[in-house]
Design a protein around this motif. Structure first.
Motif, PDB file in Angstrom:
ATOM      1  N   ALA A 104     -78.304 -41.783  -9.271  1.00  0.00           N
ATOM      2  CA  ALA A 104     -78.534 -41.254  -8.618  1.00  0.00           C
ATOM      3  C   ALA A 104     -79.201 -40.109  -8.888  1.00  0.00           C
ATOM      4  CB  ALA A 104     -78.061 -40.320  -8.470  1.00  0.00           C
ATOM      5  N   SER A 105     -79.674 -39.674  -9.912  1.00  0.00           N
ATOM      6  CA  SER A 105     -80.889 -38.846 -10.474  1.00  0.00           C
ATOM      7  C   SER A 105     -82.100 -38.952 -10.432  1.00  0.00           C
ATOM      8  CB  SER A 105     -80.587 -38.897 -12.121  1.00  0.00           C
ATOM      9  OG  SER A 105     -81.160 -37.756 -13.101  1.00  0.00           O
ATOM     10  N   LYS A 106     -82.510 -40.081 -10.980  1.00  0.00           N
ATOM     11  CA  LYS A 106     -83.652 -41.239 -10.213  1.00  0.00           C
ATOM     12  C   LYS A 106     -84.208 -41.274  -9.309  1.00  0.00           C
ATOM     13  CE  LYS A 106     -83.875 -44.153 -14.644  1.00  0.00           C
ATOM     14  NZ  LYS A 106     -84.391 -45.203 -15.124  1.00  0.00           N
ATOM     15  N   LEU A 107     -83.195 -40.710  -8.303  1.00  0.00           N
ATOM     16  CA  LEU A 107     -83.763 -41.397  -6.317  1.00  0.00           C
ATOM     17  C   LEU A 107     -83.747 -39.587  -6.260  1.00  0.00           C
ATOM     18  CD1 LEU A 107     -81.280 -44.360  -4.941  1.00  0.00           C
ATOM     19  CD2 LEU A 107     -84.094 -43.700  -5.109  1.00  0.00           C
ATOM     20  N   ALA A 108     -82.911 -38.590  -6.672  1.00  0.00           N
ATOM     21  CA  ALA A 108     -83.055 -37.201  -6.160  1.00  0.00           C
ATOM     22  C   ALA A 108     -84.044 -36.273  -7.339  1.00  0.00           C
ATOM     23  CB  ALA A 108     -81.953 -37.026  -5.927  1.00  0.00           C
ATOM     24  N   ARG A 109     -84.163 -36.077  -8.317  1.00  0.00           N
ATOM     25  CA  ARG A 109     -84.631 -35.583  -9.284  1.00  0.00           C
ATOM     26  C   ARG A 109     -86.277 -36.447  -9.121  1.00  0.00           C
ATOM     27  NH1 ARG A 109     -82.769 -35.472 -14.225  1.00  0.00           N
ATOM     28  NH2 ARG A 109     -82.782 -33.599 -15.053  1.00  0.00           N
ATOM     29  N   THR A 110     -86.884 -36.425  -8.537  1.00  0.00           N
ATOM     30  CA  THR A 110     -88.043 -37.207  -8.607  1.00  0.00           C
ATOM     31  C   THR A 110     -89.127 -35.965  -9.363  1.00  0.00           C
ATOM     32  OG1 THR A 110     -88.368 -36.304  -6.438  1.00  0.00           O
ATOM     33  CG2 THR A 110     -88.090 -38.671  -7.053  1.00  0.00           C
ATOM     34  N   TYR A 111     -88.757 -35.035  -9.708  1.00  0.00           N
ATOM     35  CA  TYR A 111     -89.649 -33.668  -9.494  1.00  0.00           C
ATOM     36  C   TYR A 111     -89.542 -34.181 -11.480  1.00  0.00           C
ATOM     37  CZ  TYR A 111     -84.607 -31.614 -10.653  1.00  0.00           C
ATOM     38  OH  TYR A 111     -84.031 -31.580 -10.723  1.00  0.00           O
ATOM     39  N   THR A 112     -89.248 -34.943 -12.485  1.00  0.00           N
ATOM     40  CA  THR A 112     -88.440 -34.555 -14.076  1.00  0.00           C
ATOM     41  C   THR A 112     -88.719 -36.542 -14.388  1.00  0.00           C
ATOM     42  OG1 THR A 112     -87.358 -34.278 -15.708  1.00  0.00           O
ATOM     43  CG2 THR A 112     -86.248 -34.471 -13.962  1.00  0.00           C
ATOM     44  N   ASP A 113     -89.159 -37.143 -15.399  1.00  0.00           N
ATOM     45  CA  ASP A 113     -88.757 -38.117 -15.928  1.00  0.00           C
ATOM     46  C   ASP A 113     -87.827 -38.389 -17.036  1.00  0.00           C
ATOM     47  OD1 ASP A 113     -89.797 -37.428 -18.097  1.00  0.00           O
ATOM     48  OD2 ASP A 113     -91.264 -38.775 -18.322  1.00  0.00           O
ATOM     49  N   ARG A 114     -86.490 -36.970 -17.154  1.00  0.00           N
ATOM     50  CA  ARG A 114     -85.728 -37.138 -17.840  1.00  0.00           C
ATOM     51  C   ARG A 114     -84.154 -37.161 -17.283  1.00  0.00           C
ATOM     52  NH1 ARG A 114     -87.620 -35.238 -22.912  1.00  0.00           N
ATOM     53  NH2 ARG A 114     -85.397 -33.841 -23.067  1.00  0.00           N
ATOM     54  N   HIS A 115     -83.671 -38.112 -17.522  1.00  0.00           N
ATOM     55  CA  HIS A 115     -82.833 -38.890 -16.469  1.00  0.00           C
ATOM     56  C   HIS A 115     -81.163 -39.021 -17.653  1.00  0.00           C
ATOM     57  CE1 HIS A 115     -84.706 -38.552 -12.835  1.00  0.00           C
ATOM     58  NE2 HIS A 115     -85.860 -39.092 -13.930  1.00  0.00           N
ATOM     59  N   GLY A 116     -81.405 -38.791 -18.837  1.00  0.00           N
ATOM     60  CA  GLY A 116     -80.513 -38.698 -19.997  1.00  0.00           C
ATOM     61  C   GLY A 116     -78.981 -38.032 -19.150  1.00  0.00           C
ATOM     62  N   LEU A 117     -78.033 -38.676 -19.991  1.00  0.00           N
ATOM     63  CA  LEU A 117     -76.894 -37.448 -19.412  1.00  0.00           C
ATOM     64  C   LEU A 117     -76.676 -36.018 -19.560  1.00  0.00           C
ATOM     65  CD1 LEU A 117     -74.088 -37.644 -18.298  1.00  0.00           C
ATOM     66  CD2 LEU A 117     -72.979 -38.588 -19.789  1.00  0.00           C
ATOM     67  N   LYS A 118     -77.535 -36.527 -20.955  1.00  0.00           N
ATOM     68  CA  LYS A 118     -77.162 -34.820 -21.605  1.00  0.00           C
ATOM     69  C   LYS A 118     -78.462 -34.039 -20.511  1.00  0.00           C
ATOM     70  CE  LYS A 118     -78.306 -32.231 -26.186  1.00  0.00           C
ATOM     71  NZ  LYS A 118     -78.844 -32.226 -28.140  1.00  0.00           N
ATOM     72  N   ASP A 119     -79.619 -34.584 -20.972  1.00  0.00           N
ATOM     73  CA  ASP A 119     -80.510 -33.647 -20.091  1.00  0.00           C
ATOM     74  C   ASP A 119     -79.649 -33.156 -18.506  1.00  0.00           C
ATOM     75  OD1 ASP A 119     -82.737 -33.820 -21.796  1.00  0.00           O
ATOM     76  OD2 ASP A 119     -82.431 -36.224 -21.136  1.00  0.00           O
ATOM     77  N   VAL A 120     -79.570 -34.410 -17.674  1.00  0.00           N
ATOM     78  CA  VAL A 120     -79.050 -33.546 -15.960  1.00  0.00           C
ATOM     79  C   VAL A 120     -77.815 -32.922 -16.046  1.00  0.00           C
ATOM     80  CG1 VAL A 120     -77.735 -35.079 -13.990  1.00  0.00           C
ATOM     81  CG2 VAL A 120     -79.676 -36.301 -15.157  1.00  0.00           C
ATOM     82  N   THR A 121     -76.823 -33.201 -17.279  1.00  0.00           N
ATOM     83  CA  THR A 121     -75.950 -32.007 -17.217  1.00  0.00           C
ATOM     84  C   THR A 121     -76.796 -30.735 -18.166  1.00  0.00           C
ATOM     85  OG1 THR A 121     -74.128 -33.898 -18.257  1.00  0.00           O
ATOM     86  CG2 THR A 121     -73.390 -31.491 -18.760  1.00  0.00           C
ATOM     87  N   ARG A 122     -77.338 -30.691 -18.541  1.00  0.00           N
ATOM     88  CA  ARG A 122     -77.858 -29.254 -18.688  1.00  0.00           C
ATOM     89  C   ARG A 122     -78.347 -29.100 -17.628  1.00  0.00           C
ATOM     90  NH1 ARG A 122     -81.786 -30.601 -21.813  1.00  0.00           N
ATOM     91  NH2 ARG A 122     -80.822 -31.411 -23.761  1.00  0.00           N
ATOM     92  N   GLU A 123     -78.970 -28.981 -17.291  1.00  0.00           N
ATOM     93  CA  GLU A 123     -80.461 -28.808 -15.626  1.00  0.00           C
ATOM     94  C   GLU A 123     -78.976 -28.625 -14.671  1.00  0.00           C
ATOM     95  OE1 GLU A 123     -82.848 -30.084 -12.059  1.00  0.00           O
ATOM     96  OE2 GLU A 123     -83.537 -31.357 -13.800  1.00  0.00           O
TER      97      GLU A 123
END
Length: 205
Positions: A104-123
């Protein structure tokens, strides 16, 4: 909020009535076929986490297997491809239906290449996850308090992440693509187990 540790399997009825369960697993390494499945952690989104230390090599856990295959319960993962393959290999079940917050992150957050759980949870949630116990001995006879806390943290925020990511997917018109990718995920895991782990079968070459 509380963390519960169970030996071998989930207790009867622990998730009665739940329709979405966040799930993650801990293994002795990241190689399918070499590294055993050791721990499975789950949360229904109520703030509690249930950490199951599996009994190897028999993996006698009928309640867990029933949950993984229950068509009425959505199983929520972050990078579910690996967990689903591990469950198929060691527990002998195909996990479905599923939702993966990494996809879901890779499809939605195309402005970044950081899709690890730690990165997504932080943002998206403003929560800082610790990964200090990620490479610890998950095959030990007793889990430490730090290991239990780490395992729990990997599932406690997935429900909230799904809600945030769904808003983004709908906004960008990509929810249909996401659902199709989630439906395919168990098949991708089966391909991994069949020897196509490092091969993109859709690539030209």
């Amino acid at each position: 909020m509380a963390n519960f540790v169970h030996e071998g399997d989930l207790p009867d009825g622990v998730f009665a009535g739940a329709s979405i369960i966040a799930i993650d697993s801990e293994t002795m390494g990241l190689r399918l076929g070499r590294d055993p499945l050791c721990v499975v952690q789950l949360s229904s989104g109520d703030g509690d986490a249930h950490v199951v230390r599996l009994k190897r090599p028999g993996y006698d856990c009928p309640n867990l297997k029933a949950l993984l295959t229950d068509p009425a319960i959505l199983k929520l993962f972050h990078f579910g491809r690996f967990d689903i393959a591990m469950f198929e290999l060691h527990l002998g079940v195909v996990t479905a239906p599923v939702y993966c917050t990494k996809i879901a992150s890779k499809l939605a957050r195309t402005y970044t290449d950081r899709h690890g759980l730690k990165d997504v949870t932080r943002e998206l949630l403003g929560v800082e996850l610790s990964k200090a116990q990620q490479s610890s001995d998950w095959g030990a006879q007793t889990l430490s308090a730090d290991q239990v806390a780490y395992a729990a943290s990997d599932v406690l925020h997935l429900h909230a992440l799904r809600e945030k990511l769904n808003v983004m997917l709908e906004r960008e018109g990509r929810m249909g693509l996401a659902r199709a990718a989630f439906d395919y995920l168990p098949h991708r895991a089966s391909l991994d187990l069949a020897g196509w782990e490092d091969v993109d079968i859709f690539a030209h070459s």
